[in-house]
Design a protein around this motif. Structure first.
Motif, PDB file in Angstrom:
ATOM      1  N   LYS A  56       0.848  -1.189   0.000  1.00 27.92           N
ATOM      2  CA  LYS A  56       0.000   0.000   0.000  1.00 27.92           C
ATOM      3  C   LYS A  56       0.885   1.240   0.000  1.00 27.92           C
ATOM      4  CE  LYS A  56      -3.810  -2.139   2.592  1.00 27.92           C
ATOM      5  NZ  LYS A  56      -4.652  -2.050   3.829  1.00 27.92           N
ATOM      6  N   PRO A  57       0.337   2.415  -0.357  1.00 24.35           N
ATOM      7  CA  PRO A  57       1.120   3.658  -0.268  1.00 24.35           C
ATOM      8  C   PRO A  57       1.492   3.946   1.179  1.00 24.35           C
ATOM      9  CG  PRO A  57      -0.884   3.981  -1.573  1.00 24.35           C
ATOM     10  CD  PRO A  57      -1.022   2.650  -0.910  1.00 24.35           C
ATOM     11  N   GLY A  58       2.583   4.655   1.366  1.00 24.20           N
ATOM     12  CA  GLY A  58       3.000   5.010   2.717  1.00 24.20           C
ATOM     13  C   GLY A  58       4.247   5.870   2.677  1.00 24.20           C
ATOM     14  N   VAL A  59       4.916   5.946   3.820  1.00 21.47           N
ATOM     15  CA  VAL A  59       6.160   6.706   3.949  1.00 21.47           C
ATOM     16  C   VAL A  59       7.235   5.756   4.452  1.00 21.47           C
ATOM     17  CG1 VAL A  59       7.320   8.609   5.142  1.00 21.47           C
ATOM     18  CG2 VAL A  59       4.944   8.876   4.375  1.00 21.47           C
ATOM     19  N   CYS A  60       8.406   5.849   3.859  1.00 20.70           N
ATOM     20  CA  CYS A  60       9.506   4.945   4.189  1.00 20.70           C
ATOM     21  C   CYS A  60      10.146   5.336   5.520  1.00 20.70           C
ATOM     22  CB  CYS A  60      10.553   4.984   3.080  1.00 20.70           C
ATOM     23  SG  CYS A  60      11.865   3.762   3.266  1.00 20.70           S
ATOM     24  N   ALA A  61      10.335   4.353   6.378  1.00 18.40           N
ATOM     25  CA  ALA A  61      11.087   4.533   7.623  1.00 18.40           C
ATOM     26  C   ALA A  61      11.717   3.202   7.989  1.00 18.40           C
ATOM     27  CB  ALA A  61      10.173   5.012   8.752  1.00 18.40           C
ATOM     28  N   GLY A  62      13.003   3.212   8.227  1.00 14.20           N
ATOM     29  CA  GLY A  62      13.713   2.001   8.594  1.00 14.20           C
ATOM     30  C   GLY A  62      14.616   1.452   7.505  1.00 14.20           C
ATOM     31  N   ALA A  63      14.454   1.907   6.271  1.00 14.07           N
ATOM     32  CA  ALA A  63      15.320   1.402   5.200  1.00 14.07           C
ATOM     33  C   ALA A  63      16.778   1.739   5.476  1.00 14.07           C
ATOM     34  CB  ALA A  63      14.877   1.986   3.856  1.00 14.07           C
ATOM     35  N   ASP A  64      17.034   2.973   5.939  1.00 12.71           N
ATOM     36  CA  ASP A  64      18.409   3.376   6.219  1.00 12.71           C
ATOM     37  C   ASP A  64      19.004   2.619   7.400  1.00 12.71           C
ATOM     38  OD1 ASP A  64      18.190   5.153   4.149  1.00 12.71           O
ATOM     39  OD2 ASP A  64      17.885   6.925   5.400  1.00 12.71           O
ATOM     40  N   LEU A  65      18.150   1.944   8.175  1.00 10.54           N
ATOM     41  CA  LEU A  65      18.623   1.161   9.318  1.00 10.54           C
ATOM     42  C   LEU A  65      18.858  -0.303   8.959  1.00 10.54           C
ATOM     43  CD1 LEU A  65      16.103   2.493  12.016  1.00 10.54           C
ATOM     44  CD2 LEU A  65      18.212   3.558  11.191  1.00 10.54           C
ATOM     45  N   MET A  66      18.519  -0.689   7.727  1.00 13.35           N
ATOM     46  CA  MET A  66      18.602  -2.084   7.320  1.00 13.35           C
ATOM     47  C   MET A  66      19.986  -2.701   7.499  1.00 13.35           C
ATOM     48  SD  MET A  66      15.920  -3.783   6.266  1.00 13.35           S
ATOM     49  CE  MET A  66      16.633  -4.936   5.086  1.00 13.35           C
ATOM     50  N   PRO A  67      21.080  -2.009   7.172  1.00 13.00           N
ATOM     51  CA  PRO A  67      22.391  -2.643   7.389  1.00 13.00           C
ATOM     52  C   PRO A  67      22.615  -3.027   8.844  1.00 13.00           C
ATOM     53  CG  PRO A  67      22.600  -0.768   5.914  1.00 13.00           C
ATOM     54  CD  PRO A  67      21.199  -0.728   6.445  1.00 13.00           C
ATOM     55  N   TRP A  68      22.130  -2.214   9.800  1.00 15.39           N
ATOM     56  CA  TRP A  68      22.257  -2.545  11.216  1.00 15.39           C
ATOM     57  C   TRP A  68      21.436  -3.785  11.555  1.00 15.39           C
ATOM     58  CZ3 TRP A  68      21.325   3.030  13.541  1.00 15.39           C
ATOM     59  CH2 TRP A  68      22.449   3.814  13.280  1.00 15.39           C
ATOM     60  N   ILE A  69      20.252  -3.900  10.958  1.00 11.88           N
ATOM     61  CA  ILE A  69      19.387  -5.056  11.225  1.00 11.88           C
ATOM     62  C   ILE A  69      20.036  -6.335  10.697  1.00 11.88           C
ATOM     63  CG2 ILE A  69      17.143  -6.102  10.730  1.00 11.88           C
ATOM     64  CD1 ILE A  69      15.998  -3.246  10.524  1.00 11.88           C
ATOM     65  N   ILE A  70      20.456  -6.290   9.443  1.00  9.72           N
ATOM     66  CA  ILE A  70      21.034  -7.478   8.810  1.00  9.72           C
ATOM     67  C   ILE A  70      22.335  -7.889   9.492  1.00  9.72           C
ATOM     68  CG2 ILE A  70      22.002  -8.387   6.662  1.00  9.72           C
ATOM     69  CD1 ILE A  70      18.925  -8.122   6.750  1.00  9.72           C
ATOM     70  N   GLU A  71      23.110  -6.903   9.922  1.00 13.61           N
ATOM     71  CA  GLU A  71      24.378  -7.194  10.599  1.00 13.61           C
ATOM     72  C   GLU A  71      24.170  -8.086  11.822  1.00 13.61           C
ATOM     73  OE1 GLU A  71      27.329  -4.550  13.437  1.00 13.61           O
ATOM     74  OE2 GLU A  71      26.560  -3.603  11.591  1.00 13.61           O
ATOM     75  N   GLU A  72      23.045  -7.904  12.509  1.00  6.28           N
ATOM     76  CA  GLU A  72      22.820  -8.619  13.749  1.00  6.28           C
ATOM     77  C   GLU A  72      22.541 -10.110  13.516  1.00  6.28           C
ATOM     78  OE1 GLU A  72      23.259  -8.697  17.635  1.00  6.28           O
ATOM     79  OE2 GLU A  72      23.487  -6.906  16.385  1.00  6.28           O
ATOM     80  N   PHE A  73      22.153 -10.498  12.302  1.00 12.05           N
ATOM     81  CA  PHE A  73      21.887 -11.902  12.016  1.00 12.05           C
ATOM     82  C   PHE A  73      23.168 -12.705  11.837  1.00 12.05           C
ATOM     83  CE2 PHE A  73      17.709 -10.213  11.069  1.00 12.05           C
ATOM     84  CZ  PHE A  73      16.865 -11.229  11.495  1.00 12.05           C
ATOM     85  N   ASP A  74      24.297 -12.002  11.627  1.00 13.69           N
ATOM     86  CA  ASP A  74      25.576 -12.687  11.439  1.00 13.69           C
ATOM     87  C   ASP A  74      25.420 -13.788  10.398  1.00 13.69           C
ATOM     88  OD1 ASP A  74      28.258 -13.240  11.812  1.00 13.69           O
ATOM     89  OD2 ASP A  74      27.910 -14.638  13.463  1.00 13.69           O
ATOM     90  N   ALA A  75      24.833 -13.410   9.249  1.00 11.96           N
ATOM     91  CA  ALA A  75      24.484 -14.380   8.214  1.00 11.96           C
ATOM     92  C   ALA A  75      25.075 -13.962   6.871  1.00 11.96           C
ATOM     93  CB  ALA A  75      22.959 -14.492   8.102  1.00 11.96           C
ATOM     94  N   ASP A  76      24.961 -14.849   5.915  1.00  8.20           N
ATOM     95  CA  ASP A  76      25.461 -14.599   4.561  1.00  8.20           C
ATOM     96  C   ASP A  76      24.408 -13.815   3.783  1.00  8.20           C
ATOM     97  OD1 ASP A  76      26.636 -14.624   2.085  1.00  8.20           O
ATOM     98  OD2 ASP A  76      26.277 -16.754   1.702  1.00  8.20           O
ATOM     99  N   LEU A  77      24.286 -12.536   4.128  1.00  6.87           N
ATOM    100  CA  LEU A  77      23.272 -11.677   3.512  1.00  6.87           C
ATOM    101  C   LEU A  77      23.868 -10.303   3.219  1.00  6.87           C
ATOM    102  CD1 LEU A  77      20.249 -12.434   5.910  1.00  6.87           C
ATOM    103  CD2 LEU A  77      20.620 -13.382   3.612  1.00  6.87           C
TER     104      LEU A  77
END
Length: 310
Positions: A56-77
């Protein structure tokens, strides 16, 4: 004009809070075990990718934080950002892409979507409120009515939606409320004495520890009589709590007639239906807990690539 309490950009404290939430989410899903369904059905060498897309339409929030999120999984991503925080989202236009080991992608999917959906939902609701008062003198502020543990992150989403963050906690702004006045009455006497006590510390005087004391002094009043009493004491901001529209307008007129630089903040019963009328009274600030405690998560999904990514 009093300065805002918080920065507009992500900071290291926000990173710490966000990654603590991600660790908790991972623990909720795995409990020191594994994603049994994925391990059973997906080969451990399989690679692929997915795009995070709004339904749906909306406003983006959290995309710029994605590297911090993915980093925490310690995964091949690996993550690639396509939409910056604060931009308007178009259905099916990707916010970000994640590529890597498909097992890791499947395990991370729900945590990533939960976080981003929540933040985009807050930013989307905030933008609706901001649009409703466009062209007025009023600025929109959030409150401390946030989800425990999420405060800095939810306030970041509010800023992505175009509003301003109020104080982030009890530590970075004086806000003298009715309970403070009632319980400190014997020590400080009248309202203006309470304001003076706070200003003494804010201005680096007084007798208590003040090395990191905030500089903004705000006081809450719930009647025009209280407002008239406190205006001459000169706080930075006077919070007009649950005032009727007519009383808000009268307070603005009294302040202006006195030539006072005090900013006036309206709070209480602020909804998307009432905010324009509140702004029309001429108050400088409008604060609403609804931005965080009534926001609905934006519908986001993973769209998988058709082919494996090598």
């Amino acid at each position: 004009m009093p300065k805002d309490y918080t920065s507009v950009v992500p900071n290291l404290q926000m990173k710490d809070d966000l990654q603590a939430l991600v660790r908790l989410a991972i623990a909720e899903d795995l409990r020191d075990q594994i994603d049994w369904t994925t391990v059973c059905l997906i080969d451990d060498s399989r690679r692929g990718g997915c795009r995070i897309v709004p339904r749906k339409p909306g406003v983006c929030a959290g995309a710029d934080l994605m590297p911090w999120i993915i980093e925490e999984f310690d995964a091949d991503l690996q993550v690639e950002i396509h939409q910056q925080d604060g931009t308007e989202l178009v259905p099916q236009k990707a916010i970000a892409s994640i590529v890597g080991n498909v097992r890791d992608l499947l395990t991370a999917e729900r945590t990533v979507l939960n976080l981003l959906s929540r933040l985009c939902g807050i930013a989307t609701l905030t933008k609706q409120y901001v649009d409703a008062i466009e062209g007025t003198k009023s600025r929109l502020y959030d409150t401390r009515k946030t989800t425990p543990g999420w405060r800095l992150i939810e306030k970041y989403a509010v800023r992505c939606g175009g509003a301003t963050s109020h104080r982030s906690g009890l530590h970075d702004g004086f806000l003298i409320k009715d309970n403070h006045l009632a319980l400190a009455g014997d020590a400080n006497g009248p309202i203006d004495a309470s304001v003076a006590a706070a200003k003494a510390i804010a201005w680096r005087g007084g007798t208590v520890e003040r090395m990191n004391a905030p500089e903004i002094v705000e006081i809450e009043v719930d009647s025009l009589d209280q407002f008239r009493d406190v205006l001459p004491s000169g706080p930075d901001i006077i919070l007009l709590d649950n005032f009727a529209l007519e009383s808000l307008a009268e307070a603005v007129a009294i302040r202006d007639a006195a030539g006072s630089p005090v900013e006036l903040e309206a709070s209480g019963n602020v909804t998307i239906d009432t905010i324009a009328s509140i702004a029309a009274t001429g108050v400088n600030r409008i604060s609403s807990g609804a931005l965080t405690h009534q926001a609905t998560s934006l519908d986001l999904g993973f769209d998988w690539f058709d082919a494996d990514v090598n």
